[in-house]
Design an enzyme around this catalytic site. Sequence first.
Site, PDB file in Angstrom:
ATOM      1  N   ASN A  91       0.942  -1.082   0.114  1.00 50.85           N
ATOM      2  CA  ASN A  91      -0.021  -0.081   0.209  1.00 50.85           C
ATOM      3  C   ASN A  91       0.813   1.163   0.098  1.00 50.85           C
ATOM      4  O   ASN A  91       1.971   1.213   0.298  1.00 50.85           O
ATOM      5  CB  ASN A  91      -1.216   0.073   1.171  1.00 50.85           C
ATOM      6  CG  ASN A  91      -2.159  -0.962   1.044  1.00 50.85           C
ATOM      7  OD1 ASN A  91      -2.677  -1.041  -0.059  1.00 50.85           O
ATOM      8  ND2 ASN A  91      -2.290  -1.917   2.165  1.00 50.85           N
ATOM      9  N   CYS A 150      -4.961  -6.645  -4.626  1.00 49.97           N
ATOM     10  CA  CYS A 150      -5.627  -6.383  -2.949  1.00 49.97           C
ATOM     11  C   CYS A 150      -6.484  -7.643  -2.793  1.00 49.97           C
ATOM     12  O   CYS A 150      -6.933  -8.282  -3.817  1.00 49.97           O
ATOM     13  CB  CYS A 150      -6.227  -5.154  -2.746  1.00 49.97           C
ATOM     14  SG  CYS A 150      -6.511  -4.831  -1.269  1.00 49.97           S
ATOM     15  N   HIS A 151      -6.814  -7.924  -1.917  1.00 49.88           N
ATOM     16  CA  HIS A 151      -7.774  -9.116  -1.458  1.00 49.88           C
ATOM     17  C   HIS A 151      -8.968  -8.340  -0.926  1.00 49.88           C
ATOM     18  O   HIS A 151      -9.930  -9.253  -0.426  1.00 49.88           O
ATOM     19  CB  HIS A 151      -7.054 -10.031  -0.715  1.00 49.88           C
ATOM     20  CG  HIS A 151      -6.333  -9.711   0.423  1.00 49.88           C
ATOM     21  ND1 HIS A 151      -5.221 -10.329   1.101  1.00 49.88           N
ATOM     22  CD2 HIS A 151      -6.778  -8.675   1.494  1.00 49.88           C
ATOM     23  CE1 HIS A 151      -4.844  -9.738   2.198  1.00 49.88           C
ATOM     24  NE2 HIS A 151      -5.945  -8.711   2.365  1.00 49.88           N
ATOM     25  N   HIS A 182      -9.340  -0.189  -2.237  1.00 47.17           N
ATOM     26  CA  HIS A 182      -9.612   0.213  -0.820  1.00 47.17           C
ATOM     27  C   HIS A 182     -11.049   1.045  -1.041  1.00 47.17           C
ATOM     28  O   HIS A 182     -11.614   1.508   0.075  1.00 47.17           O
ATOM     29  CB  HIS A 182      -8.973   0.761   0.111  1.00 47.17           C
ATOM     30  CG  HIS A 182      -7.743   0.047   0.417  1.00 47.17           C
ATOM     31  ND1 HIS A 182      -6.405   0.451   0.937  1.00 47.17           N
ATOM     32  CD2 HIS A 182      -7.715  -1.338   0.635  1.00 47.17           C
ATOM     33  CE1 HIS A 182      -5.638  -0.501   1.114  1.00 47.17           C
ATOM     34  NE2 HIS A 182      -6.426  -1.827   0.976  1.00 47.17           N
ATOM     35  N   ASP A 207     -12.455  -3.298   2.303  1.00 48.82           N
ATOM     36  CA  ASP A 207     -11.714  -2.115   3.054  1.00 48.82           C
ATOM     37  C   ASP A 207     -12.792  -0.979   2.840  1.00 48.82           C
ATOM     38  O   ASP A 207     -12.476   0.053   3.552  1.00 48.82           O
ATOM     39  CB  ASP A 207     -10.221  -1.846   2.325  1.00 48.82           C
ATOM     40  CG  ASP A 207      -9.359  -2.926   2.724  1.00 48.82           C
ATOM     41  OD1 ASP A 207      -8.884  -3.220   3.669  1.00 48.82           O
ATOM     42  OD2 ASP A 207      -9.454  -3.946   1.885  1.00 48.82           O
TER      43      ASP A 207
END
Lengths: 466, 466
Positions: free
Chosen positions: B156, B177-178, B206, B271
């Site tokens: 990040n 990203c997950h 995010h 997120d």
Amino acid sequence: MFCHYVVQMTSITIIGAGSAAFSLALTRDLCATPGLWGSTVTLMDISPGRLEIAKTMVEQYRKEAGAELTIRGTTDRRAALKGADFVICCVKIGGYGPLEAERALAEKHGYYRGIGDRVSCYYGGVGAYHQLKFFLDLARDMEAVCPDALLIETANPVFEGATLLTRHTKIRTVGICHGHMGWKRLAEVLGLEEKRVSVQVAGLNHCVWLTRFTVDGRDAYPLIDRWIQEDAERFWASPEYRDAEFPWLIEQISPGAVDAYRLYGLFPIGDATRSASPWWHHTDLDEKRKWYGRDGGFDSETGWSAYLSKCRRAITDIEHAARAKDIPLLTRYPPGHSGEQHIPLIDAMINGRELILELNIPNRGAVPGIADDVVVEIPALVTAGGPQGVMVGTLPSRLMDNVILPRVLRMESIVDAFMAGDRTALVLQLMDDHRTGSFAQAQGMIDALLSQPWNTEAAAHYRAQR
Amino acid sequence: MFCHYVVQMTSITIIGAGSAAFSLALTRDLCATPGLWGSTVTLMDISPGRLEIAKTMVEQYRKEAGAELTIRGTTDRRAALKGADFVICCVKIGGYGPLEAERALAEKHGYYRGIGDRVSCYYGGVGAYHQLKFFLDLARDMEAVCPDALLIETANPVFEGATLLTRHTKIRTVGICHGHMGWKRLAEVLGLEEKRVSVQVAGLNHCVWLTRFTVDGRDAYPLIDRWIQEDAERFWASPEYRDAEFPWLIEQISPGAVDAYRLYGLFPIGDATRSASPWWHHTDLDEKRKWYGRDGGFDSETGWSAYLSKCRRAITDIEHAARAKDIPLLTRYPPGHSGEQHIPLIDAMINGRELILELNIPNRGAVPGIADDVVVEIPALVTAGGPQGVMVGTLPSRLMDNVILPRVLRMESIVDAFMAGDRTALVLQLMDDHRTGSFAQAQGMIDALLSQPWNTEAAAHYRAQR
């Protein structure tokens, strides 16, 4: 005079022609532009009284100037649009009364000088509803009656209005403002002869910046820097600044304008000195005074009162002059160009003159980083084919990230909320205001505004949504 | 096994491989992907100790799984990049210590939980300097050593980092990203069998939103609406929600997520339930608790402590397991896919499998209204030719105007300030924070952060400018 050979030059319709000062300015320009003599000018206003005064005045001025123009007047919008080649819109729905009442109401909810504060007067009330609705209705009428006419949008908000019309109607729209002329005041204070100065000004309406500034072909920004360093403090202590009769005469060369230049990298011009200035210049009257002189600028409680009084005086003077007929109008208002760009634009298009004007037109790459269909205020070449934007180039990143792009985003929010009739979108806009402390505060503010009697139609439009 | 015919399949370099948990996840995936056996995996970390532990563990896991992989380790970045086809970056410069210290400092200046609050952990400190500087240096090394390798950016801030690298280097970058997997938690609470559910998730890293949600091919958004109306209150009063061990397990189905859905028109995923939630959910711990449960969510003082403890425990467990060798690693961490997308991406590209993954790649029209060179998180088709974005289409205007576009603007500010080394740009960013009351407050905050010992280099980079 070549006008005698032309029976019908072009047809210009002025919507909201009851605003006497503006109609007088356009008439002066028309009388000073023989290339447009032979044209028909149709004055339209919903107030028969104000229309009559304006028409009498325009007709008398024309006669005194010996200008060959056919002047018509009507309160019927569709009739006014019939046969129009150019439609000039200068309407302020409801006047300034509701704005003042909404400001007072907003102060009770914690918003000093109203929501949108420095630019609220341009939004035309909550969500800019009244103005945008009018613009859209006018454009729809034009689609039906004069689909090929050019709409010259000079009523505020020009930015939201011109972008909305460009995107959602078939009418070709150009926005016109005179704020970019503020550079003259800057040049004057710097002691520069106007004719030696060359400028370019670009950005968004009420948010324009000095992108080029030369004297005799040489970069004149260093002269600004030197003035700031050596002369500014003394100037701000002088009677010329401290005792200026009207706040808008000194905004252009105020500490606030200089601070914006320091922060964003280009000098703000005209309305930008106020509309595009940072929120922390405007937290209260003391702070406004620190940045914008005795009155705290045009939008403060005292500055705005001074403006309204001046407007009223100007109107009374014109109306009196039109009625009294004791002195020729030409004596009171000598012939010559007003400085407004409407008539030069029409002249260039009709007579094929090549002219550079400062116009609000879709960006189409002129300023990188702004979408093509967002209306920007930039220099444009006008020919018989209409306006063509001049490629402005990249603006400083601090200016883009902190002023231009946030203002574009605000425009998108206003236009989207209007098109969707979405009340929650209005509340979300207000959540972005630094003075908002909670969702309930913003919601209460929007609901209170929409429950005012002059907002009944707006309240029905902005329905509560999930 | 076909892997025996292939001497060298591909070469994968992991930068920051000392993070044992992540290296273990990638190893599990590699062992479960025979199509990539024969590959070389190079582990790189600046800490020889952590690198040694990671290498021992990876090598042991590989051996137990019988996977044909060549494992190398080095502390020399350029050596690690040599011959690489894929470079996975999972570096957190300086760890979380400085973040915690900066948060404490920020609270003294009036910024509860730090500047950038809900996302500050992703920015990697003031102006995201440390992370962005590292990304850029890494990409410059890649340009010199392995210019054709694909950089898989998983450190990040993925959004700022991948956009920066795409614009300012020649290295092809994909962000992974997950967080988008959060939809599974939503489906679970709704009582839906995962295999009957089909989803699409899109937005920015995010800041992703459920753009399609079907069960057996039928729109399942009405099931969310019914759950909110009929079951949500009961669920939020249940021990499953009230006593959840970790705050991040319940954010996805919290009142805050439901409120964001109401406000913006799509359900936030992963997120986004925190990073993209409105500022007024986060004014203090009480408010955070109201929206995100007992701990006030992942980023609150208690939530974040729980996260750090859990990370430390996981690392200790893995390191202990790697050293102890009493129980096979395969027993503790059974073989199978971790759910991370890095290895599936490489597998699809190397073996020409067609796969839809959720990737961070330049927009290029996938979401109208976002510029082409802004990196979005969208479904992408991956083939031997690499990822190709799926055209997502128009997102709701409230979401665009109030969340997506402001987040794009924040990215632009961060990237511009970084590229220009412009301290005033950092201050201007902070002026946009609702908690900032004056320019002096923001300036003091930025100066205080940049005067911390771990920010010496950042302070030199972000020079004071006019």
